[in-house]
Each structure stands twice: as structure tokens, then as C-alpha cells.
Design a protein around this motif. Structure first.
Motif, short mmCIF file in Angstrom:
data_model
loop_
_atom_site.label_atom_id
_atom_site.label_comp_id
_atom_site.label_asym_id
_atom_site.label_seq_id
_atom_site.Cartn_x
_atom_site.Cartn_y
_atom_site.Cartn_z
N ALA A 97 8.14 -0.63 14.19
CA ALA A 97 7.11 -1.33 13.20
C ALA A 97 5.84 -1.44 14.10
CB ALA A 97 7.77 -2.84 13.26
N ALA A 98 4.84 -1.10 12.99
CA ALA A 98 3.53 -1.10 13.28
C ALA A 98 2.60 -1.36 12.08
CB ALA A 98 3.02 0.17 14.13
N PHE A 99 3.33 -2.60 11.17
CA PHE A 99 2.77 -2.66 9.92
C PHE A 99 1.33 -3.40 10.03
CE2 PHE A 99 7.27 -2.78 9.50
CZ PHE A 99 7.44 -2.60 8.05
N GLN A 100 0.51 -2.86 8.85
CA GLN A 100 -0.83 -3.18 8.98
C GLN A 100 -0.69 -4.24 7.80
OE1 GLN A 100 -3.05 0.44 9.04
NE2 GLN A 100 -4.28 -0.61 10.67
N TYR A 101 -1.45 -5.40 7.83
CA TYR A 101 -1.81 -6.43 6.69
C TYR A 101 -2.36 -5.96 5.50
CZ TYR A 101 -3.23 -10.53 4.03
OH TYR A 101 -3.69 -11.16 3.04
N GLN A 102 -1.88 -5.95 4.39
CA GLN A 102 -2.62 -5.22 3.28
C GLN A 102 -3.09 -6.38 2.19
OE1 GLN A 102 0.24 -2.41 1.70
NE2 GLN A 102 -1.61 -1.10 0.89
N CYS A 103 -2.35 -7.40 1.97
CA CYS A 103 -2.93 -8.28 0.93
C CYS A 103 -1.88 -9.59 0.83
CB CYS A 103 -3.16 -7.62 -0.53
SG CYS A 103 -1.58 -6.91 -1.28
N GLU A 104 -2.52 -10.41 -0.06
CA GLU A 104 -1.57 -11.64 -0.25
C GLU A 104 -1.35 -11.28 -1.87
OE1 GLU A 104 -3.42 -15.14 1.81
OE2 GLU A 104 -1.63 -15.76 1.01
N TYR A 216 2.57 -6.28 4.00
CA TYR A 216 2.31 -5.44 4.99
C TYR A 216 2.94 -4.04 4.84
CZ TYR A 216 1.91 -9.79 7.21
OH TYR A 216 1.61 -11.17 7.52
N SER A 217 1.97 -2.88 5.12
CA SER A 217 2.46 -1.47 5.03
C SER A 217 2.42 -0.67 6.29
CB SER A 217 1.48 -0.79 4.00
OG SER A 217 1.99 -1.50 2.51
N GLN A 218 3.07 0.50 6.41
CA GLN A 218 3.11 1.19 7.50
C GLN A 218 3.29 2.58 6.95
OE1 GLN A 218 5.41 0.28 10.69
NE2 GLN A 218 5.06 2.01 11.60
N VAL A 219 2.45 3.55 6.98
CA VAL A 219 2.57 5.03 6.59
C VAL A 219 2.99 5.94 7.61
CG1 VAL A 219 1.24 6.93 5.50
CG2 VAL A 219 0.97 4.59 5.03
N PHE A 220 3.93 6.72 7.22
CA PHE A 220 4.41 7.94 8.22
C PHE A 220 4.15 9.15 7.87
CE2 PHE A 220 8.18 4.39 7.49
CZ PHE A 220 7.70 3.85 8.52
N ASP A 221 3.91 9.88 9.02
CA ASP A 221 3.59 11.36 8.71
C ASP A 221 4.68 12.19 8.88
OD1 ASP A 221 3.54 11.81 11.40
OD2 ASP A 221 1.49 12.23 11.50
N THR A 222 5.70 11.57 9.32
CA THR A 222 6.85 12.55 9.64
C THR A 222 8.16 11.70 9.39
OG1 THR A 222 5.73 13.38 11.49
CG2 THR A 222 8.04 13.38 11.75
N LEU A 223 9.09 12.41 8.66
CA LEU A 223 10.31 11.96 8.62
C LEU A 223 11.09 12.94 9.49
CD1 LEU A 223 13.00 10.82 6.92
CD2 LEU A 223 12.79 12.79 5.89
#
Lengths: 257, 257
Positions: A97-104, A216-223
Motif C-alpha cells: 500500500a502506498a495510496f494517495q488521497y484523491q477526494c471526498e 485513495y488511489s495507487q497506480v501501478f506500472d507493473t503487473l
């Protein structure tokens, strides 16, 4: 963006960019379609690849959710229980987990919420994870029920699942988004599991309305796609006659909502 | 099985099981279909993920083959030339070589050879790599020709490729096998590139007859699928109207043979 926070809102330990960008997947959704339901990895092994994730147990034994390094299973009772490290699974997603806050957001249906997240991020062609923490005015989940070998197909099991409806539930919804290109390996679009804060309720999310909560979202560049290459049933199976795409969409996909 | 040997037949350095089991892929074959041909990784970066691989350059600039940590490109002349570390690519496969000797074969066509390798290994559902080192009584290759932006589609480029026929060539054929489940991300079945020992000839293999040679295989349990998530063209592209499966099979697949 706010500082990186965990799903529990507290600061989490620093992790390397390498790990933060990787989504680890054991097995494929495709192998569930013909009923290759043997457990081919363990919770203990999964936790070496991340502290956050979803999956299902051997024989489709419940809906799994891993939060903050702790794995819970929701079975036919609808109640979440912790699972031990030697619990085995045919399919799971996990990441650090390294989520970033996005919105409410408040008063928004799940489908519309998901559509806006993809649109805001411009991320239809990348893997990412979303956590929604808050109060759900309505939520509908299902839990598959453990099957015995010889295992039925995914479509057959779909008729043997338990469904749950709840109102005004506080909890965490954890979802993974996969690009359409990877439908089969994963389910194209969102795949979301839920756990209530009091652990009395959870499952695979079919529908929901968020009363109010934080995204909260977290984008991956690798599967990192791990396959059960030493499992004889997997190695010997001929997938060419299985209705992979249709069965996954029907059993797991967005269209159920 | 013989001890692990490199494609050159010499002992290679010990590597970790972790690396030996991973196939790293940058980009997908699917993104070539609509002409997303920008270079989004470099040879230098690829070599951190392995010493052996195949790929194509920006704008479909030639057929790449990496052997023993050295990258060669075969362009429209058919001659192989070394490429620098800053050479960029939209698509590539690479891994750390830990091949195991499998067998010797003589007087066998490529299609039959490939069929027997899959059959012998029972590996239709796993990623693996094959190296064939020997003398080819006949080999037919093609090389794509570098395109300029705005880039054409993969099917349009297929009409602009150079074809080469050679007899009695000594060299190395490096191939990757991908399960049908991953057609789109990769090409289902074999994807093979060739380099002659004297470097005067190579390319994407369309057909071949092996006069005599040795076969080496390496099985992967993990596909590390890296996507160009920060490339605007990739992020914004709508793949839903691209003829992904058909175009890849037509341009890259086994059926050409």
C-alpha cells in the motif's frame, strides 16, 4: 496530493518505489472458469508481496480481503474471520500500500464513482487500486461458498453464492482496476471487496451507494503475474473450449451492478 | 538435464531463482496494433532486467535480439548491428538466461519442432523461452522498417517489411512462448528472432528448417508486465475499436508459417 496514508488513515512505513509500482497477481481469473480451484499459494507467501489485497480460497472458499497485512475471509455467513498464513488460494491480488488521497465524495453510486475515478485519472490502460473509506448508505455483496473436488465451473458456482444487503455500514472497499487488454488474466474494469470496520460484514461488492467517504488511489506500472506452473491440473488443462471472457464478466464483472 | 549453459555454450554466472523464473515484458503487442510506436524504454533499462531478449525499436525500427547481454538490431538490410544503450523501444521481452539443455534435433521444420517442444514440456499454459543453436538448412525472416510519426497501424506496416531467405546458416534462434490467455499482451504461441553467428543476417523468423542443432529451454513462473503508464499516447488511447487479436496473429503469429 496529501502525504501517503494507509487505508486506516495513519502514516505508513516508507517503501521503495519498486514495490509501490507493482501489482502482484497469483493465478488468473481464467483458471477459475473451468474449476481449477486448488489452492496454489498461501496467505503467508502472498504477504511477502504486499500488505493489501483480495482473493478467494481453495474451492472458492470465501471472499478474501487483506488490509494492513491482515487477511480476512468472508464466507457464507457474511461475517469476516481472520485466516491463518497456511490458508491456500487459487487466485489473489496483492500489493504494498502506498495510496494517495484523491477526494471526498458523498451520495454517489458505485458505478458512477468508478466511472469518475477512471475519467479523472485517465487510467483506463493501466492497473491501479482504489480504496474507499467511509459510510455506505447501501451495499450489496456476495460470498462464494466452498466447493469440494471434483470442482464445478465458475458459472455453476455462481448459482451457489450467498448474497447480503446492508444499510449504513462503515468500512473499507478495496478495488483493483485492470485494463481491458488483460480481461481473462484479470477482470477488465473494477474488482472490489469490502470489509466493515466492525468485521461483522464483507464480501465481493456487487452494488453500493457511498453516503460519504474518502477515496485513495495507487497506480501501478507493473503487473507481476505469477502462474501455478507446477500444478498438474493447471498445466494439463486445455483452455481453448472454456468461455473465459463471458464467464468472468458474468461472475465477477462490472455488468453485475 | 545438462548443467545450465548459456546460448554460447559456455558456463554462465549463477543467478538467483527469483530472476531465472521471471520474464520481463515492456509494453504489449496490442499497443503496436494502433501504431503506438514511441520508444518508452531503453536498451540500458532492459538490460537491468535480463541479458537475453527480443523486441523492436521506436517506429518499428528493426527486429531486436539480445544475447549474452549484447543487443543487435536487424533492419531492412538484413544485417545485424549493435545498438547503443539509449536506443528506445515500444515493446520488448527480456530475461536472465538460465537455459537447460533439452535435446538435439536434425532435419525438422520449425512448426513441427515447436509443436514437439510444447508437447514434451506440457507447457501450453506457461511462459517459457527456447534457444535453438545450430545450422539451419533454410530460414526465412522479415524485418520491419522504421516508420515516422504519425505512425501507421501494425497491419499497414506489414506491407512495408523486408523479407529474407537464407540457406545453410549457422546461428541462434531465440523464442518466447506465451499462453493463449495472454494473446494481446503478447502473441499466443511462439515469437522467435534469429541472429547468424557471423552477424550478417537475422530478423523475425517466419519459417525455418533446422539441419542440426541443440535445443535449450527455460520455464518462467512469472510474467513481469511493465506498461508505459506515463506515455500520453498510451494512456489516452481507446483500444476498444482496434482489431488486437487478429492483427497480432496476422503480423506476428505462428499462422504466418
Amino acid at each position: 496530493m496529501n502525504p501517503v496514508t494507509s487505508s486506516r488513515g495513519s502514516q505508513i512505513r516508507p517503501i521503495t518505489a519498486h514495490h509501490a509500482n507493482q501489482l502482484y497477481q497469483h493465478g488468473t481469473l481464467a483458471l477459475l472458469v473451468p474449476g481449477l480451484l486448488e489452492g496454489t499459494t498461501t496467505i503467508g507467501d502472498l504477504l511477502t508481496h504486499g500488505d493489501t489485497g483480495i482473493g478467494t480460497g481453495e474451492g472458492l472458499d470465501g471472499e478474501l480481503i487483506i488490509l494492513d497485512g491482515v487477511a480476512y475471509k468472508v464466507g457464507s455467513s457474511g461475517v469476516a474471520e481472520r485466516v491463518p498464513d497456511d490458508f491456500t488460494m487459487p487466485f489473489a491480488n496483492v500489493h504494498h500500500a502506498a495510496f494517495q488521497y484523491q477526494c471526498e465524495r458523498s451520495d454517489i453510486g458505485l458505478k458512477e464513482l468508478n466511472r469518475r475515478i477512471v475519467e479523472a485519472n485517465g487510467r483506463a490502460n493501466t492497473f491501479f487500486s482504489v480504496i474507499v473509506r467511509g459510510t455506505f448508505s447501501f451495499i450489496k455483496t456476495r460470498a462464494v461458498i466452498k466447493q469440494q473436488a471434483p470442482y464445478p465451473t465458475l458459472v455453476e458456482v455462481a448459482d451457489r453464492q450467498a448474497m447480503f444487503l446492508r444499510h449504513d455500514v462503515k468500512g473499507t472497499m478495496l478495488g483493483y482496476f485492470s485494463p481491458v487488454m488483460f480481461h481473462g488474466a484479470a477482470v477488465a474494469g473494477f474488482h472490489e471487496h469490502f470489509l466493515s470496520d466492525d468485521h461483522t460484514f464483507g464480501g465481493h461488492v456487487l452494488d453500493a451507494v457511498l453516503d460519504h467517504g474518502k477515496i485513495y488511489s495507487q497506480v501501478f506500472d507493473t503487473l507481476v503475474q505469477h502462474l501455478p506452473v507446477d500444478d498438474p491440473s493447471y498445466r494439463e488443462h486445455d483452455f481453448s473450449h472454456d468461455p473465459i471472457a463471458e464467464a468472468i464478466t458474468s461472475a465477477e464483472g462490472d455488468t453485475k451492478r
